[in-house]
Structures are given as C-alpha cells and as structure tokens.
Design a protein around this motif. Structure first.
Motif, PDB file in Angstrom:
ATOM      1  N   GLY A 107       0.828  -1.203   0.000  1.00 39.63           N
ATOM      2  CA  GLY A 107       0.000   0.000   0.000  1.00 39.63           C
ATOM      3  C   GLY A 107       0.860   1.249   0.000  1.00 39.63           C
ATOM      4  N   ALA A 108       1.883   1.275   0.860  1.00 38.36           N
ATOM      5  CA  ALA A 108       2.785   2.432   0.919  1.00 38.36           C
ATOM      6  C   ALA A 108       3.536   2.605  -0.397  1.00 38.36           C
ATOM      7  N   TYR A 109       3.973   1.503  -0.988  1.00 39.37           N
ATOM      8  CA  TYR A 109       4.711   1.551  -2.257  1.00 39.37           C
ATOM      9  C   TYR A 109       3.835   2.124  -3.372  1.00 39.37           C
ATOM     10  N   LEU A 110       2.594   1.659  -3.435  1.00 38.85           N
ATOM     11  CA  LEU A 110       1.678   2.146  -4.470  1.00 38.85           C
ATOM     12  C   LEU A 110       1.363   3.625  -4.277  1.00 38.85           C
ATOM     13  N   GLU A 111       1.262   4.043  -3.040  1.00 34.36           N
ATOM     14  CA  GLU A 111       1.005   5.454  -2.760  1.00 34.36           C
ATOM     15  C   GLU A 111       2.167   6.320  -3.244  1.00 34.36           C
ATOM     16  N   VAL A 112       3.388   5.886  -2.935  1.00 30.93           N
ATOM     17  CA  VAL A 112       4.560   6.644  -3.358  1.00 30.93           C
ATOM     18  C   VAL A 112       4.686   6.636  -4.886  1.00 30.93           C
ATOM     19  N   MET A 113       4.314   5.512  -5.505  1.00 29.44           N
ATOM     20  CA  MET A 113       4.350   5.449  -6.969  1.00 29.44           C
ATOM     21  C   MET A 113       3.379   6.476  -7.566  1.00 29.44           C
ATOM     22  N   GLY A 114       2.209   6.593  -6.944  1.00 29.86           N
ATOM     23  CA  GLY A 114       1.253   7.601  -7.395  1.00 29.86           C
ATOM     24  C   GLY A 114       1.805   9.004  -7.215  1.00 29.86           C
ATOM     25  N   ASP A 115       2.509   9.236  -6.103  1.00 36.73           N
ATOM     26  CA  ASP A 115       3.129  10.546  -5.867  1.00 36.73           C
ATOM     27  C   ASP A 115       4.201  10.843  -6.913  1.00 36.73           C
TER      28      ASP A 115
END
Length: 297
Positions: free
Chosen positions: A149-157
């Motif tokens: 979840g954290a990885y996907l969030e940072v990817m979106g950022d």
C-alpha cells in the motif's frame, strides 16, 4: 503447529520510518510551493502526500500492535490491525481523490494565474524524493500488504510529480494556465485504480478468502500425496495478515499408519511448497469419516 506470530511488514519497519520522514519533508515543500505558486496541481500532490503520511503512520501503528503477544482473548494477537489500517488508508485516499477532482473541475472553468517557476522547482524536489522512497520500499512491497500500500502510494506521488512538471513546463512555454487543473485531474484519477486494488485485497483478507496466489486444489493434492493419507475434507485456507497464511483440514488416514510420520510430512510439505507455517490437521480414521458423513446427512 504453533509458531511465533509476526507481520511481514515488521521486518521493514526502519525503511517505512525513513520513507515517512522523506514524505513529511516533501509534503512541507509542496504545501509551501503550492501556495506560493497558486498551483492546485502542487496542492493536490501535497494532499496525496498527506494521505500517504497518514497511511504510513497507520502502518507503523499497525506494526507495533501486530508485535504484541497473543492473549487468551486474542489468540492471533493484533495481526489483523494491519488489514484494518489498509482499509482506513483506502477510504482516506478516496476522499482525497474526490476533493482534488472537484477542485480541478472548478479551476478548469476559470483558470487562475500560475507561477510556473516555483511550481517546476518544487515538483522536481518531489520527483527526486519519491524516487528515493520507491527505492527504499522496492523489496518490502513484495511481502507485505501494508508495505505494498505504501509503495503504491509513493508510486502515485512519483507520477503526480511528473504530471506537475509537465504542467509547469507547458505553462512556462505557452501561458496555458489550465494545464495546472488538468494535471490535478490526472493526479486525482491516478489515486482511484490503485485504491480500488488495495481495498479489494484488504477486503479479501477480512472475508477470509483463499490467500492470493494460492490454488486450493493444489494444496489438497499435496495433502493427498502425503504418506498414509486416503482422503482430505473440510479444507480451509485464509490469511491472518501479510505473510501469515493459515490452513486447516480433516485428513483421513489408512489403517496402521503412524500419525506422527504423516503429520510431519504434511507440515513440511505445506511449509516448503506453499510458505504456510500455520497449519492445523485433524487426523481421522476411515471409520470416523463415515461417522461424519452420517451426521451431516
């Protein structure tokens, strides 16, 4: 079998702390830059970063809870806290996306004046910072739902920062202020698909679905191939939290079989072939199987 309970996320706690500190820095820079440049795209990315910071804080709290010892009232401890944190994260992201899309729609109608220079500089800082966070989380996201979840969030950022850079360049070269609102819309839309995927995975765990990537018939076949096993029924597999998959089954043994040998074989097989360290088997004779069939008739 009785194994120590532990979340897969716990092994990567320090990386998550580093990413959280980096994200807090980027958030502060983007808020200041967004206000100075009057850029919704920067503020939208900052809003996304705020959701990420909240999500990572939730993840760290979940890891702390997950490390607490089981009790008589909670025999698996607090491992499910990780999944609840993931659900809360998804709801928060949906709210951020809705706000960004609504604000972008309003700005498309009447685009304000944008300072493209500060907008570009801040977006470049965000891009570099998010690239560093992706590097820190690249391994952890393969083994933990929370870390993914954290990885996907940072990817979106990271993608959001790239969109802001493109918009800033377009405004600087053409003066087309609507590019800021369009970039904001793209950031809002980027949030939605990954949030849905995260919500689906977390819901699957809470509904005790078969662990992702596991084919239950393959598990059944491995059980049936163990020495002395003639049948398998009431087979269940589910996930407590990331990295903690559980299997239970009723296993029917042939007459004269040594139960200890069969049990050792079953546990070794599931651990080696399916990465299942938590397994519970009820060993039965064929007479017991016939008794159960009559009671269920």
């Amino acid at each position: 079998m009785d194994h120590g309970h532990g979340s897969a996320a716990a092994a990567h706690r320090n990386r998550l702390v580093a990413v959280l500190l980096l994200s807090l820095t980027i958030l502060g820079v983007e808020v200041a830059g967004g206000i100075a440049a009057n850029s919704l795209a920067l503020l939208a990315d900052a809003g996304h970063m705020l959701a990420d910071v909240a999500a990572m804080t939730l993840a760290l709290v979940a890891i702390w809870f997950a490390g607490r010892s089981p009790t008589d009232g909670r025999t698996y401890g607090y491992l499910r806290i990780e999944v609840l944190a993931t659900m809360a994260n998804a709801v928060l992201l949906f709210g951020i996306a809705a706000f960004v899309l609504f604000e972008a729609w309003q700005r498309l109608a009447t685009p304000p004046e944008i300072s493209s220079g500060p907008m570009l500089a801040v977006a470049l800082v965000g891009l570099v910072g998010n690239a560093g966070s992706l590097f820190l989380l690249r391994d952890a996201q393969r083994v933990s739902l929370n870390m993914r979840g954290a990885y996907l969030e940072v990817m979106g950022d990271f993608a959001g920062s790239a969109a802001v850079i493109v918009a800033a360049v377009a405004i600087a070269l053409t003066g087309w202020a609507a590019a800021d609102a369009i970039a904001s819309t793209l950031i809002g839309l980027l949030i939605l698909p990954r949030t849905l995927a995260l919500l689906r995975d977390a819901t699957g765990v809470l509904l005790e679905g078969t662990p992702k990537g596991m084919i239950i018939e393959h598990v059944r076949q491995h059980i049936l191939e163990a020495p002395g096993v003639v049948d398998c029924h009431d087979l269940h597999a589910w996930t407590i939290t990331s990295g903690v998959n559980v299997v239970s089954a009723h296993v029917v043994l042939a007459a004269g079989v040594d139960p200890a040998v069969t049990l050792d074989s079953l546990c070794a097989c599931l651990s080696a072939d399916f990465d299942i360290e938590h397994s519970t088997f009820q060993l039965e004779t064929e007479d017991r199987r016939r008794l159960e069939q009559r009671s269920h008739a």
